[in-house]
Structure formats: C-alpha cells, structure tokens
Design a protein around this motif. Structure first.
Motif, PDB file in Angstrom:
ATOM      1  N   VAL A 165       0.864  -1.182   0.000  1.00 40.96           N
ATOM      2  CA  VAL A 165       0.000   0.000   0.000  1.00 40.96           C
ATOM      3  C   VAL A 165       0.903   1.236   0.000  1.00 40.96           C
ATOM      4  O   VAL A 165       1.304   1.730   1.059  1.00 40.96           O
ATOM      5  N   PRO A 166       1.249   1.756  -1.183  1.00 41.60           N
ATOM      6  CA  PRO A 166       2.158   2.903  -1.245  1.00 41.60           C
ATOM      7  C   PRO A 166       1.528   4.207  -0.803  1.00 41.60           C
ATOM      8  O   PRO A 166       2.219   5.120  -0.369  1.00 41.60           O
ATOM      9  N   ALA A 167       0.202   4.334  -0.954  1.00 42.81           N
ATOM     10  CA  ALA A 167      -0.493   5.564  -0.597  1.00 42.81           C
ATOM     11  C   ALA A 167      -1.965   5.235  -0.331  1.00 42.81           C
ATOM     12  O   ALA A 167      -2.426   4.122  -0.611  1.00 42.81           O
ATOM     13  N   GLU A 168      -2.688   6.200   0.182  1.00 42.75           N
ATOM     14  CA  GLU A 168      -4.096   5.990   0.481  1.00 42.75           C
ATOM     15  C   GLU A 168      -4.865   5.600  -0.785  1.00 42.75           C
ATOM     16  O   GLU A 168      -4.707   6.195  -1.852  1.00 42.75           O
ATOM     17  N   CYS A 169      -5.670   4.555  -0.654  1.00 41.63           N
ATOM     18  CA  CYS A 169      -6.526   4.078  -1.747  1.00 41.63           C
ATOM     19  C   CYS A 169      -5.747   3.545  -2.944  1.00 41.63           C
ATOM     20  O   CYS A 169      -6.248   3.531  -4.064  1.00 41.63           O
ATOM     21  N   GLU A 170      -4.519   3.102  -2.731  1.00 37.20           N
ATOM     22  CA  GLU A 170      -3.721   2.518  -3.802  1.00 37.20           C
ATOM     23  C   GLU A 170      -3.138   1.189  -3.319  1.00 37.20           C
ATOM     24  O   GLU A 170      -2.554   1.130  -2.234  1.00 37.20           O
ATOM     25  N   TYR A 171      -3.301   0.130  -4.127  1.00 36.90           N
ATOM     26  CA  TYR A 171      -2.928  -1.207  -3.678  1.00 36.90           C
ATOM     27  C   TYR A 171      -2.221  -1.967  -4.796  1.00 36.90           C
ATOM     28  O   TYR A 171      -2.661  -1.938  -5.939  1.00 36.90           O
ATOM     29  N   ARG A 172      -1.151  -2.653  -4.447  1.00 42.03           N
ATOM     30  CA  ARG A 172      -0.413  -3.466  -5.409  1.00 42.03           C
ATOM     31  C   ARG A 172      -0.266  -4.869  -4.825  1.00 42.03           C
ATOM     32  O   ARG A 172       0.299  -5.056  -3.749  1.00 42.03           O
ATOM     33  N   LEU A 173      -0.784  -5.850  -5.546  1.00 40.39           N
ATOM     34  CA  LEU A 173      -0.783  -7.224  -5.062  1.00 40.39           C
ATOM     35  C   LEU A 173       0.635  -7.789  -5.053  1.00 40.39           C
ATOM     36  O   LEU A 173       1.309  -7.814  -6.080  1.00 40.39           O
ATOM     37  N   LEU A 174       1.067  -8.247  -3.881  1.00 44.33           N
ATOM     38  CA  LEU A 174       2.375  -8.882  -3.751  1.00 44.33           C
ATOM     39  C   LEU A 174       2.266 -10.401  -3.812  1.00 44.33           C
ATOM     40  O   LEU A 174       3.110 -11.071  -4.392  1.00 44.33           O
ATOM     41  N   ALA A 175       1.211 -10.939  -3.197  1.00 37.62           N
ATOM     42  CA  ALA A 175       1.046 -12.392  -3.144  1.00 37.62           C
ATOM     43  C   ALA A 175      -0.393 -12.726  -2.807  1.00 37.62           C
ATOM     44  O   ALA A 175      -1.116 -11.922  -2.228  1.00 37.62           O
ATOM     45  N   ARG A 176      -0.789 -13.947  -3.178  1.00 37.92           N
ATOM     46  CA  ARG A 176      -2.126 -14.428  -2.855  1.00 37.92           C
ATOM     47  C   ARG A 176      -2.082 -15.950  -2.812  1.00 37.92           C
ATOM     48  O   ARG A 176      -1.117 -16.569  -3.270  1.00 37.92           O
ATOM     49  N   THR A 177      -3.124 -16.560  -2.275  1.00 36.31           N
ATOM     50  CA  THR A 177      -3.180 -18.014  -2.293  1.00 36.31           C
ATOM     51  C   THR A 177      -3.425 -18.508  -3.716  1.00 36.31           C
ATOM     52  O   THR A 177      -4.190 -17.895  -4.466  1.00 36.31           O
ATOM     53  N   ARG A 178      -2.782 -19.583  -4.072  1.00 33.66           N
ATOM     54  CA  ARG A 178      -2.955 -20.159  -5.405  1.00 33.66           C
ATOM     55  C   ARG A 178      -4.073 -21.204  -5.431  1.00 33.66           C
ATOM     56  O   ARG A 178      -4.427 -21.693  -6.498  1.00 33.66           O
ATOM     57  N   ASP A 179      -4.573 -21.553  -4.263  1.00 34.53           N
ATOM     58  CA  ASP A 179      -5.654 -22.534  -4.225  1.00 34.53           C
ATOM     59  C   ASP A 179      -6.676 -22.166  -3.158  1.00 34.53           C
ATOM     60  O   ASP A 179      -7.557 -21.357  -3.405  1.00 34.53           O
ATOM     61  N   ASP A 180      -6.548 -22.702  -1.967  1.00 37.17           N
ATOM     62  CA  ASP A 180      -7.525 -22.452  -0.909  1.00 37.17           C
ATOM     63  C   ASP A 180      -7.111 -21.267  -0.045  1.00 37.17           C
ATOM     64  O   ASP A 180      -5.926 -21.024   0.162  1.00 37.17           O
ATOM     65  N   ALA A 181      -8.100 -20.545   0.452  1.00 38.82           N
ATOM     66  CA  ALA A 181      -7.824 -19.488   1.425  1.00 38.82           C
ATOM     67  C   ALA A 181      -7.520 -20.116   2.780  1.00 38.82           C
ATOM     68  O   ALA A 181      -7.915 -21.255   3.065  1.00 38.82           O
ATOM     69  N   ALA A 182      -6.832 -19.382   3.626  1.00 37.20           N
ATOM     70  CA  ALA A 182      -6.479 -19.900   4.947  1.00 37.20           C
ATOM     71  C   ALA A 182      -7.735 -20.239   5.748  1.00 37.20           C
ATOM     72  O   ALA A 182      -7.797 -21.278   6.426  1.00 37.20           O
ATOM     73  N   GLY A 183      -8.748 -19.373   5.663  1.00 35.49           N
ATOM     74  CA  GLY A 183      -9.975 -19.618   6.410  1.00 35.49           C
ATOM     75  C   GLY A 183     -10.677 -20.885   5.971  1.00 35.49           C
ATOM     76  O   GLY A 183     -11.207 -21.643   6.801  1.00 35.49           O
TER      77      GLY A 183
END
Length: 239
Positions: A165-183
C-alpha cells in the motif's frame, strides 16, 4: 495494481460523497449481516453484527442459499439497531456505503438492494466498497497513525492476499493463495477432525495444548520465487 475509483476496480470513494458527517455502512458479503454508523470518517458510533454460525454449523461451512435468506430476515432489525445504538435516525444519515464484492452473489444482493433503496428514497449519496479494501481500511480506525508505504495482509474467510500500500486508496498485489484461502483450510480441517464450525477458533483452542513438533506438516515454497501462499497441500497432509 489498482486504485479506488479507477476503471477495473470497485469504487470505494466518490467525490460526491461527503467525507464528513454520518455514514451508514451495510455489509452482507458472506454469512454475517452487519451495519455501522461512522462519524466524520473515524469515529464508530455503532457496529451491529448478526452472526449465522449456528445456522451453518451442522454443515461445517457456509451454505450460500441459507446465508442469503437469513440476510433478508435480519437486515432490517440490524439496521434499526445500528441507528438506535448511534443515537440517530435515518434522517440524520448523510451518505451510505455498502459492500459490492467480492463475496457470495446472493448475500451481496441483499445488502446492495437495501442500500440502493434507502439512497433512492432519501436522495443520499451511495458508495460501493470493495470487500478487501474494507478490511485494509479498518486497520486505520484502530491505528490511525499507520504510515505509508505499508504492507497489508488480508486473511478473511475466503481470501488470503498480501498487498503493498504505497499511498491511500492505492494497492499493489504482492502475493495471494494459489488454491484455498487460509480460512477455508481451517474450516475443512476442523470438519475432518470433528472440531466444529467455525474451524479457526476450534483449532486454535486445541492447538494451545498441542505439540508443535508432533507432526511435520509441509510448507509451500514455490520454485519461481513467488511470495504466494498454498493451503491445499496442507489439508491433504492433515487427511
């Protein structure tokens, strides 16, 4: 990479919506019906949540059709209670905000329909909020001095994402789950072990008296150097 209010993402802020005043927020993205009144963008005047844990517990997970029907049943009482706890009436509200996604389509439809109806009848600004941005923004209510740039880890029932999150209301995806979510992994494992629903709290209670060295569970590490997560193999290892 996305920014609030730009094409390709859900709008989380509108120039027509006053930043000050009393905003009524509505959330029905999954299995909880929630409404809150926020004053001047920072002060939470009320926050009411109707849980559906008992409804879905026999199934060991969320049943989408049951969730949407329960939202219909409780949305009005939840809104009434939120206004009452805030000490205001609907006539005092200056704007509305509602979760528009991601989430269960049937559940989202309930909240969006109610919000649109109120906004139309009261001639109030209506702002659609991205579910994941809502999670990130909530941290600033508790810790308003968080500096930019920062990293944000979103770990909800259906999502596991890491953002820059470089600034307010700006987002850059670094990583995500490739299959199931943790929950989801927690819920499925708890169901396999007969620990009940929701799985996270049940497993946490058991883990407090457990031996972390008893079973060598795998940890996903990708050969391409990615920071992504993977929980599918962990579920298989538990089985």
């Amino acid at each position: 990479t996305w920014q609030s209010g730009t094409p390709g993402c859900q709008i989380a802020e509108s120039p027509d919506c006053p930043r000050m005043g009393l905003v009524l927020g509505i959330e029905t993205s999954c299995d909880e019906t929630a409404a809150a009144v926020l004053e001047d963008g920072r002060r939470v005047r009320s926050n009411v949540v109707a849980s559906q844990v008992d409804l879905h517990a026999p199934y060991g997970g969320i049943v989408p059709e049951l969730a949407s029907r329960r939202h219909i049943e409780v949305i009005q009482p939840v809104l009434d209670r939120a206004l009452q706890d805030a000490g205001i009436t609907l006539g005092d509200v200056t704007a509305l905000a509602v979760t528009v996604g991601p989430g269960l389509v049937g559940s989202l439809l309930v909240g969006v329909s109610v919000a649109k109806a109120i906004a139309f009848a009261r001639r109030l600004p209506l702002v659609g909020v991205n579910h994941l941005e809502g999670h990130i923004a909530a941290a600033f209510l508790e810790y308003p001095a968080i500096p930019y740039p920062c990293a944000a880890l979103v770990v909800s029932g259906g999502h596991t994402h890491l953002y820059h999150v470089p600034a307010e209301c700006e987002y850059r995806l670094l990583a995500r789950t490739r299959d199931d979510a943790a929950g989801e992994a927690f819920d499925k494992v708890a169901k396999l072990l007969g620990l009940g629903f929701p799985g996270g709290p049940a497993i946490e209670r058991e883990a407090q008296g457990g031996d972390p060295e008893a079973i060598p569970f795998p940890r996903a590490v990708f050969s391409d150097g990615s920071l992504d997560f993977s929980f599918s193999g962990l579920k298989t290892a538990v089985v």
